[in-house]
Write an enzyme that holds these catalytic residues in place. Structure first.
Site, mmCIF file in Angstrom:
data_model
loop_
_atom_site.group_PDB
_atom_site.id
_atom_site.type_symbol
_atom_site.label_atom_id
_atom_site.label_comp_id
_atom_site.label_asym_id
_atom_site.label_seq_id
_atom_site.Cartn_x
_atom_site.Cartn_y
_atom_site.Cartn_z
ATOM 1 N N CYS A 115 0.813 -1.227 0.000
ATOM 2 C CA CYS A 115 0.000 0.000 0.000
ATOM 3 C C CYS A 115 0.846 1.277 0.000
ATOM 4 C CB CYS A 115 -0.952 -0.009 1.178
ATOM 5 S SG CYS A 115 -1.755 -1.592 1.409
ATOM 6 N N HIS A 256 -3.536 6.634 2.698
ATOM 7 C CA HIS A 256 -3.942 5.309 2.220
ATOM 8 C C HIS A 256 -5.301 4.972 2.828
ATOM 9 C CE1 HIS A 256 -4.153 1.256 1.092
ATOM 10 N NE2 HIS A 256 -3.908 0.757 2.293
ATOM 11 N N ASN A 286 -10.166 -1.053 0.434
ATOM 12 C CA ASN A 286 -8.698 -0.938 0.400
ATOM 13 C C ASN A 286 -8.187 -1.585 -0.889
ATOM 14 O OD1 ASN A 286 -5.950 -1.273 0.740
ATOM 15 N ND2 ASN A 286 -6.076 -2.041 2.835
HETATM 16 O O1 UT7 Z 1 -3.669 -1.871 3.751
HETATM 17 C C1 UT7 Z 1 -3.050 -2.952 4.376
HETATM 18 C C2 UT7 Z 1 -3.044 -2.838 5.816
HETATM 19 N N1 UT7 Z 1 -4.171 -3.404 6.461
HETATM 20 C C3 UT7 Z 1 -4.915 -2.669 7.272
HETATM 21 O O2 UT7 Z 1 -4.793 -1.487 7.349
HETATM 22 C C4 UT7 Z 1 -5.893 -3.345 8.186
HETATM 23 C C5 UT7 Z 1 -5.738 -2.837 9.584
HETATM 24 N N2 UT7 Z 1 -6.644 -3.475 10.494
HETATM 25 C C6 UT7 Z 1 -7.986 -3.278 10.462
HETATM 26 O O3 UT7 Z 1 -8.506 -2.544 9.642
HETATM 27 C C7 UT7 Z 1 -8.790 -3.923 11.557
HETATM 28 O O4 UT7 Z 1 -7.914 -4.592 12.447
HETATM 29 C C8 UT7 Z 1 -9.865 -4.922 11.054
HETATM 30 C C9 UT7 Z 1 -10.992 -4.168 10.357
HETATM 31 C C10 UT7 Z 1 -9.255 -5.931 10.124
HETATM 32 C C11 UT7 Z 1 -10.484 -5.645 12.255
HETATM 33 O O5 UT7 Z 1 -10.985 -4.706 13.179
HETATM 34 P P1 UT7 Z 1 -10.628 -4.845 14.732
HETATM 35 O O6 UT7 Z 1 -11.342 -3.787 15.434
HETATM 36 O O7 UT7 Z 1 -9.139 -4.891 14.857
HETATM 37 O O8 UT7 Z 1 -11.309 -6.228 15.096
HETATM 38 P P2 UT7 Z 1 -10.634 -7.538 15.706
HETATM 39 O O9 UT7 Z 1 -9.762 -8.194 14.696
HETATM 40 O O10 UT7 Z 1 -10.066 -7.210 17.042
HETATM 41 O O11 UT7 Z 1 -11.922 -8.428 15.908
HETATM 42 C C12 UT7 Z 1 -12.971 -8.080 16.802
HETATM 43 C C13 UT7 Z 1 -14.061 -9.130 16.705
HETATM 44 C C14 UT7 Z 1 -13.527 -10.557 16.759
HETATM 45 O O12 UT7 Z 1 -14.466 -11.333 17.474
HETATM 46 P P3 UT7 Z 1 -14.221 -11.703 19.023
HETATM 47 O O13 UT7 Z 1 -12.901 -12.423 19.044
HETATM 48 O O14 UT7 Z 1 -14.166 -10.377 19.738
HETATM 49 O O15 UT7 Z 1 -15.383 -12.520 19.363
HETATM 50 C C15 UT7 Z 1 -13.537 -10.991 15.312
HETATM 51 O O16 UT7 Z 1 -13.675 -12.380 15.157
HETATM 52 O O17 UT7 Z 1 -14.740 -9.007 15.438
HETATM 53 C C16 UT7 Z 1 -14.770 -10.286 14.795
HETATM 54 N N3 UT7 Z 1 -14.725 -10.056 13.348
HETATM 55 C C17 UT7 Z 1 -15.841 -9.857 12.625
HETATM 56 N N4 UT7 Z 1 -17.138 -9.803 12.956
HETATM 57 C C18 UT7 Z 1 -18.023 -9.559 11.988
HETATM 58 C C19 UT7 Z 1 -13.652 -9.980 12.524
HETATM 59 N N5 UT7 Z 1 -14.045 -9.718 11.270
HETATM 60 C C20 UT7 Z 1 -15.398 -9.641 11.305
HETATM 61 C C21 UT7 Z 1 -16.369 -9.392 10.327
HETATM 62 N N6 UT7 Z 1 -17.656 -9.346 10.707
HETATM 63 N N7 UT7 Z 1 -16.053 -9.165 9.035
#
Ligand code: UT7
Length: 331
Positions: A115, A256, A286
């Protein structure tokens, strides 16, 4: 010392026709519009056809940028494509694009910084132009992330989309243009986002190997998020400093487009007013290397840029890498 400066002569972009909405994502994985909207800010993403590859998207964007610059492909000295989803391992996407657009007098290569790619390409091109080595350089950020996405992994598939954005850069002795650039990497974070290829996917532990499709993107989302907010604000401050400016001078901040929470976190740290921030993430998701040039092109086409405006572009991505540029709009 050469007095050449790098200016943007033309911009162009392309998004594939097909769109996946959050409702479409709900049909693929256990997720919902509310979660995706609140956690990412994304509503839709464009998806390439099965027979449409990164070089196809990049070619359309390139032709549009050339048209905007009023330049022919024969005048291009170098093509740089920033991508992590090339049509094939070899040749480069840049070579495929060069052939498609009829650039017969060009050099061509790809760069792989995810990115951070388009901004890194601008930084590389700036070195060639400032030294007088090349006059006209076509830089393109293009990705078809849908081809390397695991649509069973809800933590990644809701984020990614496909697109391409291009800029024609040219040597000028006039005002404005690229004021400063910077590139960086924390290579100890190489296992935080990756797409396995020839190497065994167990490289980063068993999790990906056991649960994910081969040759698909994997990432540690929360760790990347913390890194992203910090690095986007630090890199933007530093590049402005290099240009003899401060964040108060920013007319347009184009970061980005990865996650609205990351973008907002960086904007607040930089104390940039919301109206100076450009966001299209909700409509495109993204798109890795394509995110910044597509956003820049859309802002330009909406008539947001006035001669003399200071534009800060900043990206971060796999590597872990980052890149930033301060530009004075001169078109
Ligand atoms: O450009 C390349 C670089 N990449 C990025 O910039 C991505 C950076 N990271 C992010 O954007 C975020 O970390 C995500 C959007 C990927 C995830 O958000 P988060 O607030 O960090 O969520 P998390 O991974 O801590 O997950 C929270 C909860 C989890 O459930 P539990 O363990 O709390 O029960 C996940 O399993 O949300 C759950 N979860 C979802 N729920 C519904 C993860 N993905 C989803 C989903 N829908 N799509």
């Amino acid at each position: 010392m050469s007095e050449w400066k790098t200016v943007i002569a033309g911009l162009g972009s392309y998004l594939p026709e097909k769109v996946y909405t959050n409702a479409d994502m709900e049909r693929m994985v256990e997720t919902n519009d509310e979660w995706i909207t609140q956690r990412t800010g994304i509503k839709e993403r464009h998806i390439a056809r099965e027979d449409e590859f990164t070089s196809d998207l990049a070619t359309v964007a390139a032709n549009r940028a050339l048209e905007d610059a009023g330049m022919s492909a024969e005048e291009i000295d170098l093509i740089i494509v920033a991508t992590v989803s090339p049509d094939m391992h070899s040749p480069s996407v840049a070579a495929l694009v060069g052939n498609n657009i009829g650039a017969t007098k060009t050099a061509a290569f790809d760069i792989n910084v995810a990115c951070s790619g388009f901004v890194t390409a601008m930084s590389v091109a700036d070195q060639f132009i400032r030294t007088g080595f090349y006059r006209n350089i076509l830089i393109i950020g293009a990705d078809t992330l849908s081809k390397i996405t695991d649509y069973n992994d809800r933590a990644t598939c809701i984020l990614f989309g496909d697109g391409a954005g291009a800029a024609v850069l040219t040597a000028s002795k006039g005002e404005g243009g690229v004021l400063a650039t910077l590139n960086g990497a924390d290579c100890s974070g190489a296992d935080k986002i990756y797409c396995d290829g020839l190497r065994d996917p167990k490289w980063c532990g068993e999790e990906k190997a056991q649960t994910h499709k081969r040759r698909s993107l994997w990432m540690n989302g929360s760790e990347v998020m913390k890194f992203a907010v910090r690095i986007m604000s630090n890199a933007t401050k530093k590049v402005l400093e290099k240009a003899g400016l401060t964040t108060a001078d920013i007319d347009h901040l184009i970061p980005h487009q990865a996650n609205m929470r990351i973008i907002e976190g960086a904007r607040k740290r930089l104390e940039v007013a919301p109206e100076r921030l450009f966001v299209n993430l909700d409509q495109v998701g993204n798109m890795s290397g394509a995110s910044i040039p597509v956003a820049m092109c859309q802002a330009y086409q909406q008539g947001r840029f006035t001669k003399g405006d200071v534009i800060a572009i900043v990206g971060f991505g796999a590597g872990l890498t980052w890149a930033a540029a301060a530009i004075e709009w001169s078109k």
